[in-house]
Design a protein around this motif. Structure first.
Motif, PDB file in Angstrom:
ATOM      1  N   HIS A 102      23.303  25.602  -4.676  1.00  0.00           N
ATOM      2  CA  HIS A 102      22.940  27.015  -5.321  1.00  0.00           C
ATOM      3  C   HIS A 102      21.442  27.171  -5.690  1.00  0.00           C
ATOM      4  N   ALA A 103      20.928  25.998  -5.987  1.00  0.00           N
ATOM      5  CA  ALA A 103      19.511  26.124  -6.377  1.00  0.00           C
ATOM      6  C   ALA A 103      18.595  26.226  -5.192  1.00  0.00           C
ATOM      7  N   TYR A 104      19.017  25.688  -4.250  1.00  0.00           N
ATOM      8  CA  TYR A 104      18.173  25.869  -2.721  1.00  0.00           C
ATOM      9  C   TYR A 104      18.279  27.332  -2.597  1.00  0.00           C
ATOM     10  N   ILE A 105      19.671  27.830  -2.483  1.00  0.00           N
ATOM     11  CA  ILE A 105      19.826  29.349  -2.095  1.00  0.00           C
ATOM     12  C   ILE A 105      19.093  30.164  -3.007  1.00  0.00           C
ATOM     13  N   THR A 106      19.084  29.888  -4.315  1.00  0.00           N
ATOM     14  CA  THR A 106      18.212  30.751  -5.291  1.00  0.00           C
ATOM     15  C   THR A 106      16.665  30.769  -5.170  1.00  0.00           C
TER      16      THR A 106
END
Length: 291
Positions: free
Chosen positions: A11-15
Motif C-alpha cells: 500500500h505504501a509503494y502504491i501511494t
C-alpha cells in the motif's frame, strides 16, 4: 503478521507511486502552462533545465528540452543517492523524476496567458503544492533535495546557503536571457513556491508542546505509542483554581504530527490541557523519519 506487513508495504509503494504521478502532472502544468509562456525560471535543477533549454535554443543547433534536461541533470545525483542514502529512496526518486520529465514532454502547453506576474504566481503555487505533496508522502523530487540529505546526514548542517546561491544564479540567468524584470518575476515565483510548499508540507515545522495533566504516566505511554518523541516531566505543579496536583509534560513535535498528538491525549486524558506554539529553532537531537 508477515502478510499484514506485506500488505502495508504494498500500500505504501502504491501511494508513493501515485503521488509521484500527481507531482509529475503538477510540475508539467507549472512548466508548460505558466513558467515557459511567462519566461519564468523555477528553482533548483528544474530551473537549470529550463535555462539549458533557453541556451540550446539560442546557441546550439539542437534544442535540449526541459524534460530531457531535467532527467539528464539528475543522473549524477541518482548515483550519489544510491551510494549515500538508500536504494529504495533512489528508486522512488528516479520514478518521480522520470515521470516528471515524461509529463513535461507529453503534456502540450496551453497558452493561458503571457502575463509574467500571473505566470509567476500560479506556476509557483502549482509547483509548490506538488512538491509539498510529494514531501508529505516521503518522496524526494530529486535535484538539490538529494544533495541536502547527504550533507545533512554527514555534517548535520543544512544546505540553505547552497540553495540560496544556486537559485540566485537562476534568477540572474532569467534576467540575462529575458530582461531584468524577469529576474524579479522569477524571484516572485520562488517565494510563492516556497510559501505554498510550506503550507502543504508541514513535517519540517516544529512545535513546542506543553501538557498539563493529572495522569502523566498514562499520557506519556499514549503519546509515545503514537509518536516517536521524548518527553520532559515537571512534577509537583498545582492548579490555581482547585489546588489539585498536576504534572507538566514538555515535548517537541512536527506540525504534521498534531493529529496523532490530539488522538493520544483523547485516549489517555480527555481533561488534559495542552498548549502548542511554533518553535523557531531546535538545538540537539530531534528524530526525523525522512531519509
Amino acid at each position: 503478521m508477515d502478510d499484514v506487513s506485506k500488505v502495508l508495504k504494498r500500500h505504501a509503494y502504491i501511494t508513493k507511486t501515485s503521488t509521484s504521478l500527481i507531482y509529475a502532472i503538477l510540475v508539467s502544468i507549472a512548466v508548460n502552462f505558466f513558467w515557459t509562456p511567462g519566461h519564468i525560471y523555477s528553482s533548483g535543477i528544474t530551473g537549470f533545465a529550463q535555462l539549458l533549454t533557453t541556451i540550446s535554443e539560442r546557441f546550439f543547433p539542437m534544442t535540449i528540452t526541459t524534460g530531457v534536461g531535467l532527467f539528464l541533470l539528475n543522473i549524477p545525483l541518482f548515483l550519489l543517492a544510491w551510494r549515500a542514502i538508500s536504494r529504495q529512496f533512489t528508486v522512488f526518486t528516479v520514478i518521480t523524476v522520470f515521470l516528471s520529465s515524461l509529463m513535461i514532454q507529453m503534456i502540450n502547453p496551453i497558452q493561458l496567458t503571457h502575463d509574467p506576474i500571473i505566470c509567476a504566481i500560479f506556476g509557483g503555487a502549482v509547483n509548490g503544492f506538488g512538491t509539498g505533496l510529494a514531501l508529505k508522502n516521503g518522496i524526494s523530487t530529486g535535484g538539490l533535495d538529494i544533495l541536502g540529505i547527504v550533507i545533512r546526514d554527514r555534517t548535520g548542517r543544512s544546505i540553505g546557503s547552497i540553495n540560496i546561491a544556486f537559485n540566485t544564479l537562476i534568477i540572474l540567468a532569467a534576467g540575462t536571457m529575458y530582461g531584468w524584470p524577469y529576474a524579479f518575476y522569477s524571484a516572485l515565483s520562488l517565494i510563492v513556491n516556497a510559501k505554498v510548499m510550506d503550507m502543504t508540507y508541514t513535517k519540517q515545522q516544529r512545535m513546542q508542546v506543553m501538557i498539563i495533566t493529572s495522569r502523566p504516566n498514562t499520557v506519556i505511554d499514549s503519546v509515545q505509542n503514537h509518536l516517536r518523541r521524548g518527553i520532559t516531566i515537571l512534577h509537583n505543579a498545582e492548579g490555581a483554581y482547585q489546588h489539585d496536583s498536576k504534572t507538566i509534560l514538555f515535548t517537541v513535535i512536527s506540525r504534521y504530527e498534531m493529529g496523532e498528538l490530539e488522538e493520544a491525549l483523547l485516549e489517555s486524558d480527555p481533561h488534559a490541557f495542552a498548549s502548542l506554539s511554533d518553535t523557531v529553532k531546535i538545538l540537539g537531537r530531534f528524530y526525523d523519519p525522512m531519509p
